[in-house]
Design a protein around this motif. Structure first.
Motif, PDB file in Angstrom:
ATOM      1  N   UNK A 259       0.836  -1.200   0.000  1.00  0.00           N
ATOM      2  CA  UNK A 259       0.000   0.000   0.000  1.00  0.00           C
ATOM      3  C   UNK A 259       0.871   1.250   0.000  1.00  0.00           C
ATOM      4  N   UNK A 260       2.021   1.154   0.654  1.00  0.00           N
ATOM      5  CA  UNK A 260       2.850   2.340   0.879  1.00  0.00           C
ATOM      6  C   UNK A 260       3.574   2.845  -0.362  1.00  0.00           C
ATOM      7  N   UNK A 261       3.582   2.051  -1.425  1.00  0.00           N
ATOM      8  CA  UNK A 261       4.065   2.583  -2.702  1.00  0.00           C
ATOM      9  C   UNK A 261       2.952   2.669  -3.736  1.00  0.00           C
ATOM     10  N   UNK A 262       1.985   1.754  -3.678  1.00  0.00           N
ATOM     11  CA  UNK A 262       0.863   1.792  -4.619  1.00  0.00           C
ATOM     12  C   UNK A 262      -0.015   3.022  -4.388  1.00  0.00           C
ATOM     13  N   UNK A 263      -0.379   3.252  -3.132  1.00  0.00           N
ATOM     14  CA  UNK A 263      -1.355   4.302  -2.821  1.00  0.00           C
ATOM     15  C   UNK A 263      -0.854   5.700  -3.201  1.00  0.00           C
ATOM     16  N   UNK A 264       0.347   6.119  -2.746  1.00  0.00           N
ATOM     17  CA  UNK A 264       0.801   7.461  -3.150  1.00  0.00           C
ATOM     18  C   UNK A 264       1.026   7.587  -4.649  1.00  0.00           C
ATOM     19  N   UNK A 265       1.447   6.502  -5.292  1.00  0.00           N
ATOM     20  CA  UNK A 265       1.623   6.561  -6.745  1.00  0.00           C
ATOM     21  C   UNK A 265       0.289   6.775  -7.443  1.00  0.00           C
ATOM     22  N   UNK A 266      -0.733   6.051  -7.020  1.00  0.00           N
ATOM     23  CA  UNK A 266      -2.061   6.218  -7.612  1.00  0.00           C
ATOM     24  C   UNK A 266      -2.602   7.624  -7.359  1.00  0.00           C
ATOM     25  N   UNK A 267      -2.366   8.147  -6.162  1.00  0.00           N
ATOM     26  CA  UNK A 267      -2.803   9.512  -5.872  1.00  0.00           C
ATOM     27  C   UNK A 267      -2.141  10.502  -6.825  1.00  0.00           C
ATOM     28  N   UNK A 268      -0.864  10.305  -7.083  1.00  0.00           N
ATOM     29  CA  UNK A 268      -0.148  11.218  -7.979  1.00  0.00           C
ATOM     30  C   UNK A 268      -0.659  11.112  -9.413  1.00  0.00           C
ATOM     31  N   UNK A 269      -0.906   9.884  -9.867  1.00  0.00           N
ATOM     32  CA  UNK A 269      -1.424   9.703 -11.226  1.00  0.00           C
ATOM     33  C   UNK A 269      -2.781  10.393 -11.361  1.00  0.00           C
ATOM     34  N   UNK A 270      -3.645  10.206 -10.374  1.00  0.00           N
ATOM     35  CA  UNK A 270      -4.965  10.844 -10.405  1.00  0.00           C
ATOM     36  C   UNK A 270      -4.850  12.358 -10.295  1.00  0.00           C
ATOM     37  N   UNK A 271      -3.916  12.829  -9.482  1.00  0.00           N
ATOM     38  CA  UNK A 271      -3.744  14.273  -9.303  1.00  0.00           C
ATOM     39  C   UNK A 271      -3.219  14.937 -10.565  1.00  0.00           C
ATOM     40  N   UNK A 272      -2.361  14.252 -11.320  1.00  0.00           N
ATOM     41  CA  UNK A 272      -1.877  14.804 -12.583  1.00  0.00           C
ATOM     42  C   UNK A 272      -3.051  15.050 -13.527  1.00  0.00           C
ATOM     43  N   UNK A 273      -3.940  14.066 -13.624  1.00  0.00           N
ATOM     44  CA  UNK A 273      -5.126  14.244 -14.463  1.00  0.00           C
ATOM     45  C   UNK A 273      -6.009  15.364 -13.920  1.00  0.00           C
ATOM     46  N   UNK A 274      -6.122  15.441 -12.590  1.00  0.00           N
ATOM     47  CA  UNK A 274      -6.929  16.493 -11.976  1.00  0.00           C
ATOM     48  C   UNK A 274      -6.368  17.873 -12.234  1.00  0.00           C
ATOM     49  N   UNK A 275      -5.057  18.002 -12.179  1.00  0.00           N
ATOM     50  CA  UNK A 275      -4.421  19.302 -12.457  1.00  0.00           C
ATOM     51  C   UNK A 275      -4.661  19.733 -13.896  1.00  0.00           C
TER      52      UNK A 275
ATOM     53  N   UNK B  16      -7.267  18.963 -15.650  1.00  0.00           N
ATOM     54  CA  UNK B  16      -8.672  19.380 -15.694  1.00  0.00           C
ATOM     55  C   UNK B  16      -8.856  20.770 -15.086  1.00  0.00           C
ATOM     56  N   UNK B  17      -8.193  21.031 -13.980  1.00  0.00           N
ATOM     57  CA  UNK B  17      -8.284  22.340 -13.343  1.00  0.00           C
ATOM     58  C   UNK B  17      -7.659  23.421 -14.211  1.00  0.00           C
ATOM     59  N   UNK B  18      -6.534  23.115 -14.849  1.00  0.00           N
ATOM     60  CA  UNK B  18      -5.884  24.085 -15.738  1.00  0.00           C
ATOM     61  C   UNK B  18      -6.819  24.486 -16.875  1.00  0.00           C
ATOM     62  N   UNK B  19      -7.525  23.524 -17.437  1.00  0.00           N
ATOM     63  CA  UNK B  19      -8.468  23.828 -18.523  1.00  0.00           C
ATOM     64  C   UNK B  19      -9.602  24.722 -18.021  1.00  0.00           C
ATOM     65  N   UNK B  20     -10.076  24.461 -16.811  1.00  0.00           N
ATOM     66  CA  UNK B  20     -11.152  25.279 -16.251  1.00  0.00           C
ATOM     67  C   UNK B  20     -10.684  26.709 -16.003  1.00  0.00           C
ATOM     68  N   UNK B  21      -9.475  26.862 -15.486  1.00  0.00           N
ATOM     69  CA  UNK B  21      -8.937  28.200 -15.240  1.00  0.00           C
ATOM     70  C   UNK B  21      -8.699  28.944 -16.548  1.00  0.00           C
ATOM     71  N   UNK B  22      -8.221  28.247 -17.566  1.00  0.00           N
ATOM     72  CA  UNK B  22      -8.029  28.860 -18.876  1.00  0.00           C
ATOM     73  C   UNK B  22      -9.370  29.315 -19.458  1.00  0.00           C
ATOM     74  N   UNK B  23     -10.406  28.527 -19.235  1.00  0.00           N
ATOM     75  CA  UNK B  23     -11.743  28.903 -19.692  1.00  0.00           C
ATOM     76  C   UNK B  23     -12.166  30.212 -19.043  1.00  0.00           C
ATOM     77  N   UNK B  24     -11.893  30.357 -17.752  1.00  0.00           N
ATOM     78  CA  UNK B  24     -12.198  31.601 -17.050  1.00  0.00           C
ATOM     79  C   UNK B  24     -11.388  32.761 -17.648  1.00  0.00           C
ATOM     80  N   UNK B  25     -10.117  32.534 -17.924  1.00  0.00           N
ATOM     81  CA  UNK B  25      -9.260  33.590 -18.493  1.00  0.00           C
ATOM     82  C   UNK B  25      -9.792  34.067 -19.837  1.00  0.00           C
ATOM     83  N   UNK B  26     -10.220  33.145 -20.659  1.00  0.00           N
ATOM     84  CA  UNK B  26     -10.747  33.531 -21.976  1.00  0.00           C
ATOM     85  C   UNK B  26     -12.021  34.361 -21.841  1.00  0.00           C
ATOM     86  N   UNK B  27     -12.849  34.017 -20.864  1.00  0.00           N
ATOM     87  CA  UNK B  27     -14.067  34.794 -20.637  1.00  0.00           C
ATOM     88  C   UNK B  27     -13.722  36.219 -20.213  1.00  0.00           C
ATOM     89  N   UNK B  28     -12.723  36.372 -19.359  1.00  0.00           N
ATOM     90  CA  UNK B  28     -12.301  37.705 -18.917  1.00  0.00           C
ATOM     91  C   UNK B  28     -11.684  38.499 -20.064  1.00  0.00           C
TER      92      UNK B  28
END
Length: 488
Positions: A147-163, A165-177
């Motif tokens: 668990x001690x290597x699988x769990x943090x690795x999976x969190x990082x993989x998921x967080x990369x995808x999440x970042x 997604x968040x970057x695209x949302x922030x860019x969408x806001x920038x374009x609106x402004x």
């Protein structure tokens, strides 16, 4: 681990004893106990965007590496890969019911994945669920892992995808402004510092600054996400690599990189990497920074639209819903208020991440589940808040041009543009007199013969001041030079 199957339930055994598990469940006895122990309302592992596919990517990479190293029978390894590919495609997320916040440093999440993958693999091979002597959650799916290597690795993989997604949302806001800035570039208004009149600017400049400041955070988010690519697979329990093949780390790194499509680096010190949560502290702080800025912008919008009769009333926010159960006709700035509250939440999450990261002891941090819960909730909420603010507020804003013009005309802030010509002290005297008497600055300057009318109109032209003014002004006339004491 032994199992006895029946149409309705199957009986599974772990070190604590035997329990009945629903016959149609792909999860097993470890997940059952976790469900019973961790009953917090809120996010389950399966409800977090990208987390189950990330776990599956790690397990698939591990199975492929173990087959390549001759540690896992190809038939079993192939079945595990098929199961992982189903999870990565979005299937069976409902089979991950364990609360994201859990004791045990993520062991319940890892075992939930191990059990689901094992039973999907058994189904693929034509065996009933729970026949773990054929495909074992621990001996096969979890081979060479902890668990001690699988769990943090999976969190990082998921967080990369999440970042991403968040970057695209922030860019969408920038374009609106930016779109709104172009629409408002011709409108002059008073800028303010410390809520007091400052100097003229354009409404377009105000909205363009919002795009610029948030785009800075998109870049910071990319920088923080780059640190997520370093993982500790092969560390097993504490970073020493006990019970794993010496070539496993290299093999699994290569496979995970191929599966995810992004570069992966094995940490040069697995003992340090297994206990350190610094990357999550950095990521949380970066998300908080963007949230704080969006909240400040939302507060600006609420203030600029305040009124409509007893406030600034410089802009109109699009009405989204009735604002009061007692005051007819009242409309509230509900979208900026939503964003403010999301920011308050994320600020609190960031404090939690900091405390959890600091509270790990010795070779492992057992509080990664709450870190994960805070970071994934922050990403999801800020992504949605950014898009909502752009689409439901920014895009529909209109300007009250008459009000804006009146504010500029009545303000003494324009006197700042006179400083290069009259000097700071003299300009301050004019400002004080204008404020005391209510006489416009222009009238006072002309009455006291301080500048010629044509030059004064040029100097105090709001559009010129908003554009930087002084550097674009015509040279002083001979009369004006004598008036303010400049030698030829």
């Amino acid at each position: 681990m032994e199992s006895v199957s029946s149409p309705r339930v199957r009986r599974e055994t772990d070190l604590l004893g035997a329990r009945e598990v629903p016959g149609d469940a792909y999860w097993g006895v470890h997940t059952l106990r976790a469900k019973e122990n961790f009953r917090l309302a809120g996010d389950s592992v399966g409800s977090v965007a990208g987390l189950v596919p990330a776990l599956a990517a790690v397990k698939q990479a591990s199975a492929e590496a173990n087959v390549a190293l001759g540690l896992l029978a190809p038939e079993v390894g192939d079945a595990i890969v098929v199961a992982c590919e189903q999870l990565r495609s979005g299937q069976h997320s409902d089979q991950f019911p364990v609360s994201l916040i859990q004791g045990g440093a993520g062991t319940s999440t890892n075992m939930n994945a191990n059990e689901v993958i094992a039973n999907l693999a058994l189904e693929h091979l034509g065996h009933p669920k729970g026949e773990y002597q054929v495909v074992s959650p621990t001996d096969h799916v979890n081979l060479g892992q902890s668990t001690n290597d699988v769990y943090p690795t999976a969190l990082k993989v998921a967080a990369i995808a999440g970042c991403s997604r968040l970057s695209r949302a922030l860019e969408h806001f920038c374009r609106a402004c930016e779109a709104k800035a172009s629409e408002f570039d011709h409108i002059v208004k008073m800028g303010r510092t410390q809520l007091q009149d400052a100097v003229p600017m354009t409404l377009g400049q105000e909205f363009r600054s919002y795009a610029v400041t948030i785009r800075e955070d998109v870049e910071r988010l990319k920088e923080a996400a780059a640190h997520l690519h370093e993982i500790n697979l092969g560390a097993t329990a504490i970073g020493t690599g006990l019970n794993t093949h010496p070539e496993f780390s290299a093999a699994v790194r290569e496979r995970l990189e191929c599966i995810t499509g992004f570069p992966v680096l094995i940490s040069p010190d697995l003992v340090e990497a297994t206990q350190d949560c610094g990357v999550f502290v950095l990521l949380s702080a970066t998300i908080k920074r963007a949230a704080v800025k969006l909240s400040k912008i939302s507060s600006d919008l609420r203030l600029l639209s305040s009124g409509p009769r007893a406030g600034l009333n410089e802009i109109n926010l699009p009405p989204r819903q009735a604002g009061s159960s007692i005051m007819p006709g009242k409309v509230n700035p509900v979208i900026p208020e939503l964003v403010n509250q999301v920011a308050f939440e994320i600020i609190g999450f960031d404090v939690t991440v900091s405390l959890a990261a600091e509270s790990g002891q010795l070779q492992l941090n057992p509080f990664e589940p709450i870190i994960a819960a805070c970071i994934f909730r922050s990403i999801d909420h800020l992504s949605e808040a950014s898009i909502t603010l752009a689409d439901y507020c920014i895009a529909g804003i209109s300007a009250n041009e008459t009000t804006l013009e009146d504010h500029v005309a009545r303000s003494i802030g324009i006197v700042t543009a006179l400083s290069p010509y009259l000097g700071y002290q003299e300009s301050g005297r004019i400002a004080a007199e204008a404020l005391r008497t209510g006489t416009p600055v222009v009238d006072l300057v002309l009455e006291q013969n301080l500048l010629e009318r044509d030059l004064l109109e040029l100097v105090l032209k709001p559009q010129s001041i908003a554009a930087g003014g002084y550097g674009r002004m015509a040279p002083l006339t001979e009369h004006s030079q004598r008036t303010i004491g400049i030698d030829e």
